[in-house]
Design an enzyme around this catalytic site. Structure first.
Site, PDB file in Angstrom:
ATOM      1  N   CYS A  10      66.513  87.901  31.072  1.00  0.00           N
ATOM      2  CA  CYS A  10      65.680  88.658  30.125  1.00  0.00           C
ATOM      3  C   CYS A  10      65.270  89.960  30.811  1.00  0.00           C
ATOM      4  O   CYS A  10      65.949  90.423  31.738  1.00  0.00           O
ATOM      5  CB  CYS A  10      64.484  87.836  29.636  1.00  0.00           C
ATOM      6  SG  CYS A  10      63.337  87.321  30.931  1.00  0.00           S
ATOM      7  N   ASN A  13      61.863  88.519  33.575  1.00  0.00           N
ATOM      8  CA  ASN A  13      62.092  87.224  34.251  1.00  0.00           C
ATOM      9  C   ASN A  13      60.780  86.477  34.503  1.00  0.00           C
ATOM     10  O   ASN A  13      60.645  85.753  35.490  1.00  0.00           O
ATOM     11  CB  ASN A  13      62.879  87.412  35.565  1.00  0.00           C
ATOM     12  CG  ASN A  13      63.421  86.126  36.179  1.00  0.00           C
ATOM     13  OD1 ASN A  13      63.517  86.004  37.382  1.00  0.00           O
ATOM     14  ND2 ASN A  13      63.770  85.148  35.377  1.00  0.00           N
ATOM     15  N   CYS A  15      58.977  85.425  31.279  1.00  0.00           N
ATOM     16  CA  CYS A  15      58.728  84.713  30.015  1.00  0.00           C
ATOM     17  C   CYS A  15      59.979  83.976  29.536  1.00  0.00           C
ATOM     18  O   CYS A  15      60.140  82.783  29.768  1.00  0.00           O
ATOM     19  CB  CYS A  15      58.229  85.668  28.926  1.00  0.00           C
ATOM     20  SG  CYS A  15      56.684  86.500  29.339  1.00  0.00           S
ATOM     21  N   ARG A  16      60.880  84.706  28.860  1.00  0.00           N
ATOM     22  CA  ARG A  16      61.994  84.027  28.174  1.00  0.00           C
ATOM     23  C   ARG A  16      62.978  83.356  29.117  1.00  0.00           C
ATOM     24  O   ARG A  16      63.332  82.181  28.900  1.00  0.00           O
ATOM     25  CB  ARG A  16      62.735  85.034  27.282  1.00  0.00           C
ATOM     26  CG  ARG A  16      61.911  85.506  26.111  1.00  0.00           C
ATOM     27  CD  ARG A  16      62.513  86.740  25.471  1.00  0.00           C
ATOM     28  NE  ARG A  16      62.416  87.891  26.362  1.00  0.00           N
ATOM     29  CZ  ARG A  16      62.919  89.096  26.108  1.00  0.00           C
ATOM     30  NH1 ARG A  16      63.584  89.293  24.971  1.00  0.00           N
ATOM     31  NH2 ARG A  16      62.762  90.084  26.954  1.00  0.00           N
ATOM     32  N   SER A  17      63.446  84.077  30.143  1.00  0.00           N
ATOM     33  CA  SER A  17      64.520  83.469  30.960  1.00  0.00           C
ATOM     34  C   SER A  17      64.031  82.326  31.845  1.00  0.00           C
ATOM     35  O   SER A  17      64.761  81.333  31.979  1.00  0.00           O
ATOM     36  CB  SER A  17      65.320  84.513  31.729  1.00  0.00           C
ATOM     37  OG  SER A  17      64.526  85.220  32.637  1.00  0.00           O
ATOM     38  N   ASP A 124      60.824  89.216  22.443  1.00  0.00           N
ATOM     39  CA  ASP A 124      60.009  89.282  23.650  1.00  0.00           C
ATOM     40  C   ASP A 124      58.574  88.868  23.293  1.00  0.00           C
ATOM     41  O   ASP A 124      57.912  89.552  22.515  1.00  0.00           O
ATOM     42  CB  ASP A 124      60.051  90.727  24.150  1.00  0.00           C
ATOM     43  CG  ASP A 124      59.249  90.923  25.416  1.00  0.00           C
ATOM     44  OD1 ASP A 124      58.561  89.977  25.842  1.00  0.00           O
ATOM     45  OD2 ASP A 124      59.324  92.033  25.974  1.00  0.00           O
TER      46      ASP A 124
HETATM   47  P1  4NP Z   1      60.432  88.626  29.521  1.00  0.00           P
HETATM   48  O1  4NP Z   1      59.099  89.282  28.954  1.00  0.00           O
HETATM   49  O2  4NP Z   1      61.497  89.715  29.534  1.00  0.00           O
HETATM   50  O3  4NP Z   1      60.731  87.559  28.521  1.00  0.00           O
HETATM   51  O4  4NP Z   1      60.103  88.104  30.899  1.00  0.00           O
HETATM   52  C1  4NP Z   1      58.538  90.454  29.472  1.00  0.00           C
HETATM   53  C2  4NP Z   1      57.674  90.376  30.537  1.00  0.00           C
HETATM   54  C3  4NP Z   1      57.091  91.528  31.022  1.00  0.00           C
HETATM   55  C4  4NP Z   1      57.382  92.743  30.443  1.00  0.00           C
HETATM   56  C5  4NP Z   1      58.251  92.813  29.380  1.00  0.00           C
HETATM   57  C6  4NP Z   1      58.837  91.672  28.899  1.00  0.00           C
HETATM   58  N1  4NP Z   1      56.756  93.927  30.927  1.00  0.00           N
HETATM   59  O5  4NP Z   1      57.004  94.995  30.357  1.00  0.00           O
HETATM   60  O6  4NP Z   1      55.986  93.867  31.893  1.00  0.00           O
END
Ligand code: 4NP
Length: 158
Positions: A10, A13, A15-17, A124
């Site tokens: 993702c 790294n 949340c989703r992944s 996201d």
């Molecule tokens: P992820 O979610 O890609 O599912 O881990 C996010 C976590 C943090 C951010 C964006 C998406 N950020 O912009 O900090």
């Protein structure tokens, strides 16, 4: 079956992944595939390197019996040689990955979710509430089962 290495990717790294990785680890154990499948996750971005998964991701997974154990890392060029399958959470992640290197088995994670319609992105959940994480969990659970079915079919007899 030769060990198949799966990398889920993702942006951050956190949340989703890591949720996808935790769900896949759980399903791989449940299906008795721990000798055959290895898992890892990574982010296309560098913002959260070394961080634990987001608390909401941990909470939602724990509520379904899954403990997340991962420290965020950024995807590397060498991952394209060492992983058999690379799964992107959304089309932005997929485009970012394509810019690093080509890979024969780079897919959108939700392309393995039988209930997905036109939109194959896992949204996201970072800037939303906990319900978004529950929704992402359910999508990832379906997609993870579909992905494992696909790999077993593709590798049957190999
Ligand atoms: P992820 O979610 O890609 O599912 O881990 C996010 C976590 C943090 C951010 C964006 C998406 N950020 O912009 O900090």
């Amino acid at each position: 079956m030769k060990v198949q290495k799966i990398l889920v990717v993702c942006l951050g790294n956190i949340c989703r992944s890591p949720m996808a990785e935790g769900i896949l680890v759980h399903l791989v154990k449940e299906r008795g595939l721990i000798q055959s499948i290895e898992l890892d996750s990574a982010g296309t971005g560098a913002y959260h390197i070394g961080s634990d998964p987001d608390r909401r991701a941990q909470q939602v997974c724990l509520s379904r019996g899954i403990i997340l154990q991962h420290q965020a890392r950024q995807v590397h060029r060498k991952d394209f040689d060492s992983f058999d399958y690379i799964l992107a959470m959304d089309s932005d992640n997929q485009e970012a990955l394509k810019k690093i290197a080509p890979h024969d088995r780079l897919f959108l994670m939700r392309s393995f979710d039988a209930t997905a319609q036109d939109d194959l992105n896992v949204p996201d959940p970072y800037y939303g509430g906990i319900e978004g994480f529950h929704e992402v969990y359910d999508m990832l659970y379906r997609a993870a089962n579909g992905l494992l079915d696909h790999i077993l079919e593709e590798k049957a007899g190999v």
